[in-house]
Design a protein around this motif. Structure first.
Motif, mmCIF file in Angstrom:
data_model
loop_
_atom_site.group_PDB
_atom_site.id
_atom_site.type_symbol
_atom_site.label_atom_id
_atom_site.label_comp_id
_atom_site.label_asym_id
_atom_site.label_seq_id
_atom_site.Cartn_x
_atom_site.Cartn_y
_atom_site.Cartn_z
ATOM 1 N N LEU A 385 0.825 -1.207 0.000
ATOM 2 C CA LEU A 385 0.000 0.000 0.000
ATOM 3 C C LEU A 385 0.863 1.263 0.000
ATOM 4 O O LEU A 385 0.515 2.265 -0.638
ATOM 5 N N PHE A 386 1.984 1.224 0.714
ATOM 6 C CA PHE A 386 2.896 2.365 0.685
ATOM 7 C C PHE A 386 3.415 2.595 -0.731
ATOM 8 O O PHE A 386 3.484 3.734 -1.206
ATOM 9 N N VAL A 392 8.019 7.617 -0.511
ATOM 10 C CA VAL A 392 9.436 7.842 -0.780
ATOM 11 C C VAL A 392 10.121 8.008 0.570
ATOM 12 O O VAL A 392 9.745 8.873 1.372
ATOM 13 N N ALA A 393 11.127 7.179 0.841
ATOM 14 C CA ALA A 393 11.779 7.187 2.145
ATOM 15 C C ALA A 393 12.451 8.518 2.439
ATOM 16 O O ALA A 393 13.029 9.153 1.553
ATOM 17 N N ASN A 394 12.364 8.937 3.695
ATOM 18 C CA ASN A 394 13.064 10.121 4.212
ATOM 19 C C ASN A 394 12.690 11.404 3.480
ATOM 20 O O ASN A 394 13.504 12.307 3.323
ATOM 21 N N ARG A 395 11.443 11.475 3.011
ATOM 22 C CA ARG A 395 10.904 12.677 2.376
ATOM 23 C C ARG A 395 9.526 12.953 2.967
ATOM 24 O O ARG A 395 8.856 12.033 3.424
ATOM 25 N N PRO A 396 9.066 14.211 2.935
ATOM 26 C CA PRO A 396 7.675 14.465 3.332
ATOM 27 C C PRO A 396 6.733 13.657 2.439
ATOM 28 O O PRO A 396 6.911 13.607 1.223
ATOM 29 N N GLN A 397 5.743 13.011 3.045
ATOM 30 C CA GLN A 397 4.878 12.106 2.296
ATOM 31 C C GLN A 397 3.664 12.827 1.726
ATOM 32 O O GLN A 397 3.137 13.766 2.327
ATOM 33 N N ASN A 398 3.227 12.359 0.543
ATOM 34 C CA ASN A 398 2.052 12.962 -0.074
ATOM 35 C C ASN A 398 0.792 12.571 0.705
ATOM 36 O O ASN A 398 0.823 11.717 1.597
ATOM 37 N N LEU A 399 -0.327 13.180 0.346
ATOM 38 C CA LEU A 399 -1.565 12.979 1.094
ATOM 39 C C LEU A 399 -2.032 11.527 1.021
ATOM 40 O O LEU A 399 -2.525 10.974 2.013
ATOM 41 N N ALA A 400 -1.869 10.891 -0.139
ATOM 42 C CA ALA A 400 -2.296 9.500 -0.288
ATOM 43 C C ALA A 400 -1.517 8.589 0.652
ATOM 44 O O ALA A 400 -2.086 7.682 1.279
ATOM 45 N N ILE A 406 -2.357 5.980 8.110
ATOM 46 C CA ILE A 406 -3.438 5.956 9.102
ATOM 47 C C ILE A 406 -4.300 4.704 8.928
ATOM 48 O O ILE A 406 -4.708 4.070 9.909
ATOM 49 N N LEU A 407 -4.558 4.309 7.678
ATOM 50 C CA LEU A 407 -5.336 3.102 7.416
ATOM 51 C C LEU A 407 -4.668 1.883 8.031
ATOM 52 O O LEU A 407 -5.315 1.064 8.701
ATOM 53 N N ASN A 408 -3.361 1.746 7.830
ATOM 54 C CA ASN A 408 -2.623 0.589 8.339
ATOM 55 C C ASN A 408 -2.455 0.638 9.850
ATOM 56 O O ASN A 408 -2.505 -0.400 10.518
ATOM 57 N N TYR A 409 -2.251 1.807 10.395
ATOM 58 C CA TYR A 409 -1.991 1.952 11.822
ATOM 59 C C TYR A 409 -3.270 1.843 12.642
ATOM 60 O O TYR A 409 -3.248 1.310 13.765
ATOM 61 N N ALA A 410 -4.383 2.282 12.087
ATOM 62 C CA ALA A 410 -5.599 2.412 12.883
ATOM 63 C C ALA A 410 -6.750 1.509 12.437
ATOM 64 O O ALA A 410 -7.215 0.673 13.205
#
Length: 441
Positions: A385-386, A392-400, A406-410
């Protein structure tokens, strides 16, 4: 009338420390290996996802192989016990090699990751599966088996929590800013302690109750027993769902705090609330004696589900207080669930013996089977899913990607707890009690 108690405290504690030993490595693998591969080692999320599913497919086969090996082992130490002696050292060696970052190109590093991770999976199964398979051979007293299972899970859960809390601080301490060095030295320390504890288990425990007439049966006879062992089939499904839930949630925790809360330092704080799992484990003896094992585990799932619901709301509205409170309640429920797993598997092994087949290796393999498949699917779901969302590792992540985290964590764990609850309702505890009661008189 219950059979007399056969074990003493040194043996009980040593048995419990076997799971603690395995979890020094296992918890680091389940919680931080995906992060290590993507953000430290340098694999892409898609490469890590494929690696995880290949490794877990291999582990499914390995669980059956180790189970068969146990059931066909003839030694002066018994069937399960010698595995602690034979496989502890290669397990620790491969654990350390898995966190080595070799000076290779992209292809070489990917090959290294496959070889070391697949090897680690095999030897983990070789030292972990016997912990479950040996339990029903230690005693014929039901309450004593429950106590042994609780001690095992207390040790395992305590170490899981310690590793979850202290891994990143140790990585920072040993690495001095170099996470490759930090992860390697941390796993070396954990591995050394693990080796000592596993070998200690070998020297301290004893297999007492193996029926030669019921052991070493043909495949056809074992298969017939498995089809009749309905409680084993149900608890196998529960184990798979539990570890799928755990993998998805644990692997995503560090991503949630790194990219959505913008602070990796919050990870040890969040994980510290999982110490509450020990409360659930301690409650098992009294609760199981009063309500039975099935109802106690159902209560644990309800607690875990409720805690996960609170956590989900907190993650969605960005409230750390709710996340921490939900984590604490969820952990108590998880302690009740996982603390009962090996005990209930032991019951299905003893039930199988009443059907004329003592195949503790194959029946216990369902525990590692569930762990391996659950972790594999969890790693595939998370990394897949990521990848699809553009991580992209070690970069600010896009909204998707933020939504995927949040989907995976919660929310995915919340759904899986509900499915777990439904599956456990079909567990036929009365069948086991009816079959085992005559042997206790």
């Amino acid at each position: 009338m219950q059979a007399p108690w056969q074990t003493k405290w040194p043996e009980r504690i040593s048995y419990g420390m076997s799971d603690a030993a395995d979890n020094l490595v296992f918890q680091m693998m389940t919680t931080y290996l995906l992060f290590f591969y993507t953000d430290v080692y340098g694999l892409s999320a898609s490469s890590a996802a494929i690696l995880f599913i290949v490794a877990r497919l291999a582990d499914v086969v390995e669980s059956l192989i180790i189970g068969i090996m146990i059931d066909h082992t003839h030694s002066r130490w018994g069937k399960s016990r010698p595995f602690f002696l034979w496989y502890a050292l290669p397990y620790v060696v491969f654990a350390i090699l898995t966190f080595v970052t070799p000076p290779f190109g992209a292809t070489g590093k990917l090959v290294w990751a496959y070889v070391t991770y697949l090897g680690l999976g095999f030897f983990y199964t070789a030292v972990n599966l016997p912990i479950t398979s040996i339990l029903p051979t230690l005693s014929q007293n039901d309450r004593e088996l429950t106590l042994l299972g609780v001690i095992r899970q207390f040790g395992g859960s305590a170490v899981q929590i310690i590793v979850a809390i202290f891994t990143l601080p140790l990585v920072a301490y040993f690495g001095h800013g170099n996470q490759q060095r930090g992860f390697l030295l941390t796993i070396a320390v954990f591995g050394g302690i693990s080796l000592i504890l596993i070998w200690n288990t070998f020297f301290q425990v004893r297999e007492r109750f193996t029926n030669p007439e019921h052991a070493h049966q043909s495949w056809r006879a074992v298969g017939a027993m498995l089809r009749q062992n309905q409680p084993w089939l149900v608890i196998s499904g529960v184990i798979l769902l539990y570890w799928l839930t755990t993998a998805i949630k644990n692997q995503t925790t560090i991503y949630y705090f790194k990219y959505l809360q913008h602070s990796e330092k919050l990870v040890p704080i969040a994980n510290s609330f999982t110490f509450a799992a020990l409360i659930g484990v301690v409650l098992i003896i009294r609760a199981a004696n009063h309500w039975g094992k099935k109802r106690t585990m159902l209560g644990g799932i309800v607690l875990a589900l409720g805690g996960q619901a609170v956590l989900s709301i907190g993650a969605t509205v960005d409230q750390l207080g709710l996340i921490f409170a939900g984590t604490l309640v969820n952990a108590i429920g998880n302690g009740l669930i996982i603390g009962l797993v090996s005990i209930m598997i032991a019951d299905t092994i003893r039930y199988g013996a009443t059907l004329g087949i003592q195949a503790e290796g194959i029946l216990a393999s369902t525990d590692d089977f569930g762990v391996n498949v659950g972790l594999g699917l969890g790693g595939l779901v998370t990394a897949g899913l990521f990848h699809l969302s553009g991580y992209v590792a070690n970069r600010p992540q896009n909204l998707a990607t933020q939504h995927m985290i949040i989907l995976n964590y919660a929310w995915l764990p919340l759904i899986l707890y509900l499915v777990m609850l439904i599956v456990l309702l079909f567990y036929d505890e009365r069948r086991i009690q009816a079959a085992l009661t005559p042997t206790n008189h």
